[in-house]
Design an enzyme around this catalytic site. Structure first.
Site, PDB file in Angstrom:
ATOM      1  N   ARG A  89      -6.801   4.617   7.036  1.00  0.00           N
ATOM      2  CA  ARG A  89      -6.900   3.343   7.614  1.00  0.00           C
ATOM      3  C   ARG A  89      -7.525   3.340   9.025  1.00  0.00           C
ATOM      4  NH1 ARG A  89      -3.806   0.221   4.130  1.00  0.00           N
ATOM      5  NH2 ARG A  89      -2.067   1.458   3.070  1.00  0.00           N
TER       6      ARG A  89
ATOM      7  N   ARG B 219      13.637   5.782   5.225  1.00  0.00           N
ATOM      8  CA  ARG B 219      13.118   4.379   5.856  1.00  0.00           C
ATOM      9  C   ARG B 219      13.369   3.512   4.659  1.00  0.00           C
ATOM     10  NH1 ARG B 219       7.356   3.390   6.713  1.00  0.00           N
ATOM     11  NH2 ARG B 219       7.597   2.518   4.677  1.00  0.00           N
TER      12      ARG B 219
ATOM     13  N   HIS C 242       7.958   6.231  10.347  1.00  0.00           N
ATOM     14  CA  HIS C 242       6.701   6.602   9.433  1.00  0.00           C
ATOM     15  C   HIS C 242       6.384   8.193   9.368  1.00  0.00           C
ATOM     16  CE1 HIS C 242       2.400   6.344   8.095  1.00  0.00           C
ATOM     17  NE2 HIS C 242       2.876   5.569   7.349  1.00  0.00           N
TER      18      HIS C 242
ATOM     19  N   ARG D  13      -4.688   0.748   0.006  1.00  0.00           N
ATOM     20  CA  ARG D  13      -4.258  -0.232  -0.482  1.00  0.00           C
ATOM     21  C   ARG D  13      -3.947  -1.456   0.786  1.00  0.00           C
ATOM     22  NH1 ARG D  13       1.697  -0.197  -3.514  1.00  0.00           N
ATOM     23  NH2 ARG D  13      -0.039   0.366  -5.186  1.00  0.00           N
TER      24      ARG D  13
ATOM     25  N   HIS E  50      -5.141  11.146   1.360  1.00  0.00           N
ATOM     26  CA  HIS E  50      -3.995  10.561   1.936  1.00  0.00           C
ATOM     27  C   HIS E  50      -3.538  11.454   3.458  1.00  0.00           C
ATOM     28  CE1 HIS E  50      -0.039   8.824   2.974  1.00  0.00           C
ATOM     29  NE2 HIS E  50      -0.549   7.694   3.119  1.00  0.00           N
TER      30      HIS E  50
END
Length: 837
Positions: free
Chosen positions: A501, A691, A719, A531, A561
């Site tokens: 991203r 998380r 994250h 996504r 990823h």
């Protein structure tokens, strides 16, 4: 869960196509109503596709059996990780072949091959490596994934309800909850309904029946949606009004304000509205996903007939219109007040707002798709016509209008949510963005000291590794600086980069383009299936290709990823040196200010060689798997972590110090969870900072008594992923960090990367972060064995506990270049505060 608002693609292929595609929402109902011979032929083609997919799956299964037999004869160990990848690819092929109608006999035969492969089916991969691993463990040892997802959303909602959180930040959490619930329905609920409707296996590892899980999920979501609406009306609206910010309904506006909005309606809103009537000549219109609409009942005075009409609320206009500097009104209220102008000569009987949620997951048969980019673009256009999985309506809606919507949208009655208006509170993000600093978290500037500013990044990395902690450290002055410096440095020969991203104004993309135009070799592995960012990634992929970059789209059946950069530079002595960045988060300058992540900058030779081999694996035909400082999925990451867990069990059994610490976004992989259960049964202390979703039950007598699970939700989205083992009293000390969560998709269907951290100070910093989160003096949520999360944010006197993120902000402002000094300072400072508390 990303905090941005989920949006559906806005392309379509016509009213009739949308009509037919919107008719397969719930189990027990036909997926599609056949229309004509052309449709019958299409169904036959679909069935043939299923047969081919099933044949491929059977062939692969037979091949694996033959290979296993041969290996047993040769007394060699079986490679289960590879088998899992084949099964996962077979499942993807089969699911990609799913269309609106299936040959159920074919589906059942394929399902027999695929049993145990889907996310919700059976005991997952890794179990065969440990044949007796599940025999003596209770069958109800896993928490339900859907409920755990909703529990995370509940934690977000609790922040919106908390009066100790700055007011506009509470409004933002209210918006984030709405977006998260949209995401949950578009992905999890939609996926479950689709599987049930098409006959695919959906058994849950929690032991509950599929329909029971769906029933419980929809009911829990209903309760949270009602609580969310009450939070807005009973808590936030009054608090905003007390601060001079008013969100009003049309009848609450002053006459001069209504007159101003009437002019605005005629000039800016009326021209873009399209009322769609429903009668024998006009079929019910397709309602796109996440679009807000008005259901209007009108009567013709001449004929006495009543008719239904739909008016779509334009999504490109502000969700809340500004009446004055601090007064706002929902857009649909303004439209509703002027319906007589849209239906001139007709009588408006009633009108109600409603909103539809549709399936969003992509389905692409990569096995038969040569051009993945073009296939994805076509799928994005098809996606807006997926079946409806949720209908939100205003609680004032009449039973007749509601029944018409339910019938026409073909939505399950259990998925109808009657709520007080206004609907679609994702738009509250605009209110949260108001420039009122006194109602927000205090502003902070990320530290720029991770890399010395007075020397080149390459000179620094030639001397030592650098650990960057976002957002406390500046992304621009660290990670982005590496790429921008490499693009401008004439000694740099090549740059290789993964992009999952990025933003619309990314300096990293611009730097890669500059490097390619300067003649450097630039390779970019772009994941166009990320996504929510598919369209943006397609645009960047084409822009990079046009500039001369070598753009690779990764593997068929696997998402790329992992987060890594490789820079090859010629040193002054003529030798080549490799500089790398391995991170836990995306190369996105905007989310780098909102997401908590770690990144390692290094010129270590071993890491450089490993990263080079991994890039060759992504771009070519290399099959190397013997990395020295990396664990890479899907080939060996799960087994590598289980090996580390088992080693702690061995140490404990030998009466040596043992410990397991993990920080990640989700833990649902059954093989990892069972390994952690066994470690706990052996007495190993286990601290898990999760998380979001957690399927492990902590604190179960005889099973997980030594396991503590905490969650921190706050200003920044936690994250980073950290996995630490041992490290006590001079014993073995292993710390890993990277991109992988402990989920099936990460371990089986993605290329993921963990790197072993070797610097003692950096290992101490990573361990210290988890220690801080587990400290009882720090605000957090604690998971119980029943799956409920309890918030611990106040001390015995009712005073707030320490906010870890705010604490790190304060200490990071004065961080020196020496990470060890910073760790000691943070740890000592927090200890003083918790001791005092």
């Amino acid at each position: 869960m990303d905090s941005g608002q989920a949006r559906s693609a806005n392309a379509g292929s016509g009213k009739s196509a949308g009509k037919s595609a919107g008719r397969a929402a719930v189990p027990g109902k036909p997926a599609v109503k056949e229309r004509g011979a052309g449709r019958e032929n299409a169904v036959k083609d679909m069935a043939a596709g299923h047969q081919r997919a099933a044949a491929r799956a059977r062939s692969r299964a037979a091949e694996r059996e033959r290979e296993a037999t041969r290996r047993e004869r040769e007394a060699a160990s079986r490679d289960l990780e590879s088998a899992e990848r084949d099964l996962a690819a077979a499942e993807l092929e089969f699911q990609a072949a799913e269309l609106d109608k299936v040959d159920l006999d074919t589906a059942e035969r394929a399902a027999a091959v695929l049993a145990g492969v889907g996310q919700d089916t059976g005991y997952r991969s890794g179990a065969s490596d440990r044949p007796d691993s599940a025999v003596d463990l209770p069958s109800d040892r896993y928490l339900d994934r859907e409920e755990s997802w909703l529990r995370f959303s509940q934690r977000v909602l609790e922040l919106a309800e908390d009066p100790n959180v700055p007011l506009l930040e509470r409004v933002r959490f209210e918006s984030i909850f709405a977006s998260a619930l949209d995401e949950f329905f578009m992905v999890r609920v939609a996926g479950r309904i689709r599987r049930m409707a098409t006959g695919l296996p959906v058994e849950s590892v929690s032991g509950k029946a599929p329909d029971q899980i769906l029933e419980n999920t929809l009911q829990m979501a209903r309760e949270l949606a009602a609580r969310h609406a009450r939070c807005f009306s009973d808590r936030l609206l009054p608090a905003l009004a007390d601060s001079g910010i008013e969100i009003l309904r049309w009848k609450e506006l002053l006459p001069d304000e209504q007159a101003m909005l009437q002019r605005l309606f005629r000039e800016r809103i009326y021209p873009v509205l399209t009322p769609l009537a429903v009668d024998p000549a006009h079929p019910f219109p397709f309602i796109s996903g996440l679009s807000l609409s008005l259901a209007v009942m009108v009567a013709d005075p001449r004929s006495g007939m009543t008719m239904f009409a739909r008016v779509k609320v334009p999504p490109l206009l502000p969700r809340f219109l500004t009446v004055s500097a601090s007064r706002f009104v929902p857009l649909e209220d303004v439209i509703a007040a002027h319906l007589t102008e849209l239906f001139a000569g007709l009588e408006i009987i009633e009108h109600h707002a409603f909103r539809v949620t549709r399936i969003r997951d992509l389905e692409i048969d990569e096995d038969v798709t040569e051009n993945l980019l073009q296939s994805l673009e076509r799928e994005l256009m098809r996606r807006r016509f997926e079946p409806a999985v949720r209908l939100e309506v205003e609680e004032s809606i009449s039973s007749d209008v509601l029944e018409k919507l339910v019938t026409e949208l073909d939505v399950d009655h259990r998925a109808v949510y009657r709520l007080p208006g206004p609907l679609d509170l994702t738009g509250l993000s605009a209110i949260a963005d108001l420039d009122l600093r006194n109602l927000k978290y205090p502003a902070f500037v990320p530290a720029e000291t991770a890399l010395p500013q007075d020397r080149s990044v390459f000179a620094t990395l030639n001397e030592r590794d650098v650990l960057v902690h976002l957002p406390y450290d500046s992304f621009t002055a660290s990670v982005q600086r590496l790429v921008v410096s490499a693009a401008a440095d004439p000694r740099v020969l090549a740059i290789k980069h993964t992009l999952y991203r990025t933003s619309g104004d990314s300096e990293i993309v611009d730097a890669l383009i500059d490097a390619a135009e300067a003649g450097k070799q630039v390779v970019v592995v772009v994941e166009i299936k990320a996504r929510g960012d598919e369209e943006a990634n397609i645009a960047w992929a084409r822009k990079l290709e046009e500039a001369g970059c070598h753009v690779v789209y990764g593997f068929v059946g696997l998402k790329t990823h992992c987060k890594m950069v490789l820079v090859v530079r010629e040193e002054s002595d003529g030798s080549l040196r490799r500089f790398c960045h391995i991170g836990t988060g995306n190369y996105h300058p905007k989310t780098a200010r909102l997401y908590e992540d770690y990144g390692l900058l290094t010129a270590d030779r071993t890491v450089g060689e490993d990263i080079t081999d991994l890039f060759n694996h992504l771009t070519g035909y290399s099959r190397r798997t013997d990395y020295r400082r990396l664990l890479v999925a899907p080939a060996g990451l799960r087994s590598g972590l289980i090996k580390q867990i088992d080693e702690q069990v061995r140490l404990m059994q030998e009466s040596k110090p043992a410990r397991i610490q993990m920080k990640c976004n989700a833990i649902i992989d059954e093989a990892i969870i069972d390994a952690l259960y066994r470690a706990s049964m052996a007495g190993v202390p286990i601290d898990l900072w999760v998380r979001g979703i957690c399927a492990l039950r902590p604190g179960m007598p005889g099973l997980s008594e030594t396991v503590r699970v905490r969650s921190i939700v706050g200003r920044f989205l936690e994250h980073s992923r950290i996995y630490a083992f041992g490290g006590q009293d001079g014993g073995p000390d292993e710390v890993w960090m990277g991109s992988a969560d402990l989920m099936h998709r990460n371990l089986d269907r993605r290329v993921e990367l963990l790197i072993r951290v070797t610097d003692a100070g950096q290992k101490a910093e990573l361990r210290s972060l988890i220690d801080l989160a587990m400290d009882p003096g720090v605000s957090s949520w604690w998971l119980g064995p029943d799956g409920n999360w309890t918030r611990h944010h106040l001390d015995s006197s009712g005073a707030p506990l320490i906010d870890l993120q705010e604490h790190l902000i304060r200490f990071r402002q004065s961080r020196s270049a020496d990470a060890d000094a910073k760790v000691s300072e943070v740890r000592a400072g927090l200890r003083r505060q918790t001791d005092h508390a």
